[in-house]
Every structure is written in structure tokens, then in C-alpha cells.
Design an enzyme around this catalytic site. Structure first.
Site: not given
Ligand code: ARG
Length: 464
Positions: A155, A276, A282, A289
Site C-alpha cells: 500500500h 525544464s 529541474k 514517464e
């Protein structure tokens, strides 16, 4: 080539031709089409349906076309309806009359069924090779992290300690099953549809055993109607890729979470990250992804091809032409995904200290505290309640289990003793899990050895 000029009074409308044409997609089958046509021509000559000379002309003409396509000299023309008509037309342009005989005792329906099957077999073998490379990367990473203790989660809450090796080997098991699924699917692709004709074979005395063997199949297909309408191999390949891509997506999800500042377990190499355009600090896990997104895309392809086929009656229907969009897109995206993932995993930085620090948190050894009481004679459920109360005490007083004094423990249960602290020590807790399939360093080493043994069965698929 105006293929339908005999039967038709009017030419196909331009837009209808564009709609009907598949060459912009199926040009990728050129190698398989030429290979199938060469074998078909040899069979026609062997069966005395065409002459030896005609066969020689056809074969050398086809070889020339292959060479010119590969060198870029011959460009695919959108005037052709598909790759099959393009190659036949080009052949006739080059060798004349004999070229017009190539399509004797054959239909585009068995021709395309063959080409798609040859493509699927080739790409499936290549996929196994790529997955073997990924397995090697995963196993190396596991070997380097046999003692890298980290929290194991259920979980996404800290549960029990594991090692990063054990975590990574879980993915190695998924990939091993993917390899087995691909290989299993291959065993059902071993029949050759060539000779099925449009749907009902032919009146010529052709030799289907010969063409099947020459093209590397075990035998010819058993039912000509099934042969031209069957795309099970396409579905099996895409479905195997969809499942495998889902595994990659789960791994990618972990890479994303574990490389966040909050976790700080992993760092993805610059080579596999993006920045970025506005935030100078970043470093984004874009590749991971995209791997998640590719799983969606291949899954969509699976749904597409299943839906496309579900209401087509026997035998060939033009719907089948669209199988290639799903098939090519799936293999192309699958291949690059595996390569990127292998690159990412082989350059991944593992922050062992951070993993270890976090493994000390979250009362990760609470199960072991309860087990201690059981070994001292308590029933597990009683031990479980007592330990729960101790955890509550720890949370209220901001103390971990090893920081709570023995006096306090004794108030919860008389059986607690000095030996308890060793029993809940992180390394001890981990390495005591000495059960087959467990996370102790010894058991993970065993797991790696057995996995390597399984992988060895597929070594013939290794890419060079
Ligand atoms: N281009 C077609 C396909 O990819 C093959 C042609 C069969 N066409 C036909 N009208 N019988 O499925």
C-alpha cells in the site's frame, strides 16, 4: 499499374485509392514479401508451372529490387495499392513477361498473411533478444545490491525490510515470464499460409510442404480459409508486448517515485533525464514517464486489433489490412522502450544510505517484535496486539522500537529480555528471512542463479 482495368469501366476515385492503399504502412514488409515471392517462384518452377528460365529471371529481378530498395535507389510509389502490387509491378517493369507469371497459384490474401507472419516471427525473436539484454542489466544491478537494505512496501506504506536486489529481481521474474510468453507464442506461428490462395487454395499442383520448409516453417497451415483470415499471431504478439510494457510501466513508476526528492532512493542518469525550460533546478524523469505512456499505447493497439477482428466473417476481409498499423506501432514502440529501459537501469545511481535510513523508519521490524514474543511462547495474535500497543507508545514518544527501554518493554510483557534488541536489528531481520524466494542476501543470490539458469534456455535468441 491499373490493376482493375479489365473488370472496371471507371478508375478508382483518387480519394478512394488513397483510402484503399496501404503502401504508406506496409512498405515495411518489402523484405518478407520478396523472400516469400522468391520461394513461391522456385516452387512454381519445381512444380513445372513456370520454366526454370522464368524462375531465374524472377529471382534475380527480385534480388535486384531488394538491393535497390535497400540502397535507396528504388522509392516506394503511392500509385501502388500496396507493397505486394508495387513489387510485382516493378518486377514486370524490369523483367517483362516472366514477371506477370509470379502471381500464378497465389493471391494477395495468402501473400499478405505470409508476409505478416514472417514479420511477426522475426520481430518476436528480436524482442526476446532485447529482453535478454534487459535481464542481464537487471541481474547485474541486483548483484551490486545484494546487501542494499531498503524498506519494502505494501500500500506504499513501509512494511518489512527487503534489499534493492530483491526488488529488482521481482522485475527480472516478470521479464523472464515475458520471454517465455514470446517464445510460447512463437511455437504457434510455425505454420505457413502460403498456398491457401484467396481462400480455397488452387487447382495447380503446388507443393506447400516445399514452400513451408524453405521459409523456415514446420509445416503448411491446415485450413485455407483459416490461413488467410487468421491473425492470432498478431494478437498474441501484441498482447505479450502489452503485458510486458505493463511490467516496464510499473518499474518506470518506481523509478519516478524513488527518484523524487521525498524518497531520494535513486538517481536517473543525466543521459536518460530531461530538464525544464523554465525551472533551472529541474531534472525530470521524462523517459520513465514515456515508458508508462507506451504501455497505454500498446494496450490500445491490442484493443484495436481485437476489435478490428471480432466481427469479420471468413475469410479475408479488407479490415485485415489495418492489422499492420497496430502490429508495427507496437513492435516499434516496444523495441525502443526496452532499449531505453536497459540504458536507464544500467546507468542508475542507487543511494544506499538513504534507502538504509528509511528502512529504519516506520516500525519496519514490528512483525519481528511480535515473532520474538511468539518464540517466547505467546500466541501470535496476543503478540500482535502487544506489539501494536508498543508501536503506539513509540509513536507517542517519538521512539523507534530499538530506542525503547527494556523496562518499558517489560511493562507490556514480562518475556522481553536483552536478546530482543538483536532480534529486531535491521540486518538480522532481513537475513533471518532465509526462506526460498525470500529477501536475505543468500536467498536472493540463489534466486539470481536460478533465474540465470532459466534464461540460459533462451540463449539462441541472443542478439549479436
Ligand atoms: N493490402 C492488403 C492487406 O494488407 C492485401 C491485399 C488483399 N486485398 C484484396 N483485395 N484481396 O491486407
Amino acid at each position: 499499374m491499373d490493376l482493375y482495368k479489365g473488370r472496371f469501366t471507371h478508375k478508382t476515385a483518387d480519394l478512394a485509392h488513397e483510402f484503399n492503399s496501404s503502401i504508406s504502412v506496409d512498405y515495411k514488409l518489402y523484405k518478407y514479401d520478396i523472400c516469400g515471392s522468391k520461394v513461391h517462384a522456385k516452387m512454381l518452377a519445381k512444380s513445372k508451372i513456370i520454366t526454370e528460365e522464368e524462375c531465374i529471371d524472377i529471382v534475380s529481378g527480385l534480388d535486384g529490387i531488394l538491393k535497390d530498395i535497400e540502397s535507396g535507389k528504388l522509392k516506394f510509389s503511392s500509385d501502388a495499392e500496396d507493397i505486394h502490387m508495387f513489387i510485382e509491378g516493378e518486377l514486370t517493369k524490369r523483367i517483362g513477361e516472366a514477371g506477370k507469371k509470379l502471381h500464378t497459384a497465389r493471391s494477395r490474401n495468402d501473400q499478405v498473411a505470409l508476409d505478416v507472419k514472417l514479420y511477426t516471427i522475426d520481430k518476436t525473436k528480436n524482442a526476446i533478444g532485447l529482453l535478454l539484454e534487459l535481464e542481464e542489466v537487471l541481474i547485474n544491478l541486483a548483484k551490486e545490491n545484494l546487501n542494499t537494505i531498503m524498506p519494502g512496501y505494501t500500500h506504499l506504506q513501509i512494511a518489512q525490510p527487503v534489499t534493492y536486489a530483491h526488488n529488482i529481481m521481482a522485475y527480472a521474474q516478470m521479464v523472464l515470464r515475458d520471454i517465455k510468453r514470446f517464445s510460447d507464442a512463437l511455437s504457434r506461428m510455425d505454420t505457413c499460409p502460403l498456398g491457401a490462395g484467396a481462400l480455397a487454395t488452387t487447382t495447380y499442383d503446388i507443393d506447400r510442404d516445399y514452400t513451408a520448409k524453405e521459409l523456415g516453417f514446420n509445416s503448411p497451415t491446415l485450413n485455407s480459409m483459416d490461413s488467410v483470415s487468421d491473425r492470432d499471431h498478431v494478437i498474441e504478439a501484441i498482447s505479450t508486448m502489452a503485458m510486458s510494457a505493463m511490467h516496464f510501466s510499473r518499474l518506470a513508476e518506481e523509478l519516478i517515485i524513488y527518484s523524487s526528492q521525498e524518497f531520494g532512493f535513486l538517481e536517473i542518469a543525466d543521459e536518460y533525464s530531461s530538464g525544464s525550460s523554465i525551472m533551472p533546478q529541474k531534472k525530470n524523469p521524462d523517459m520513465a514517464e514515456l515508458i508508462r505512456a507506451k504501455a497505454a499505447r500498446i494496450n490500445a493497439n491490442l484493443t484495436g486489433v481485437l476489435t478490428m477482428l471480432k466481427a469479420t466473417p471468413l475469410s479475408y476481409n479488407k479490415d485485415l489490412q489495418e492489422d499492420k498499423y497496430y502490429l508495427f506501432d507496437s513492435f516499434e514502440n516496444f523495441e525502443i522502450t526496452v532499449k531505453i529501459l536497459s540504458g536507464m537501469m544500467s546507468t542508475l545511481k542507487v543511494n544506499k544510505e538513504r534507502m538504509h535510513d528509511m528502512a529504519k523508519k516506520g516500525y519496519i521490524n514490528a512483525t519481528d517484535a511480535a515473532d520474538y514474543l511468539v518464540k517466547k511462547g505467546l500466541a501470535f495474535r496476543d503478540a500482535y496486539y502487544i506489539t501494536g500497543a508498543i508501536v503506539k507508545y513509540g509513536i507517542e514518544n517519538n521512539l523507534s522500537l530499538s530506542e525503547i527501554d527494556l523496562d518499558v518493554y517489560k511493562e507490556f510483557s514480562e518475556v522481553f529480555d536483552e536478546d530482543y534488541y538483536n532480534y529486531i536489528d535491521l540486518e538480522y531481520v532481513l537475513n533471518e528471512r532465509d526462506v526460498f524466494g525470500g529477501p536475505s542476501a543468500k536467498r536472493v543470490a540463489e534466486q539470481i542463479e536460478l533465474t540465470e539458469k532459466e534464461l540460459d534456455k533462451f540463449k539462441s535468441f541472443k542478439l549479436d
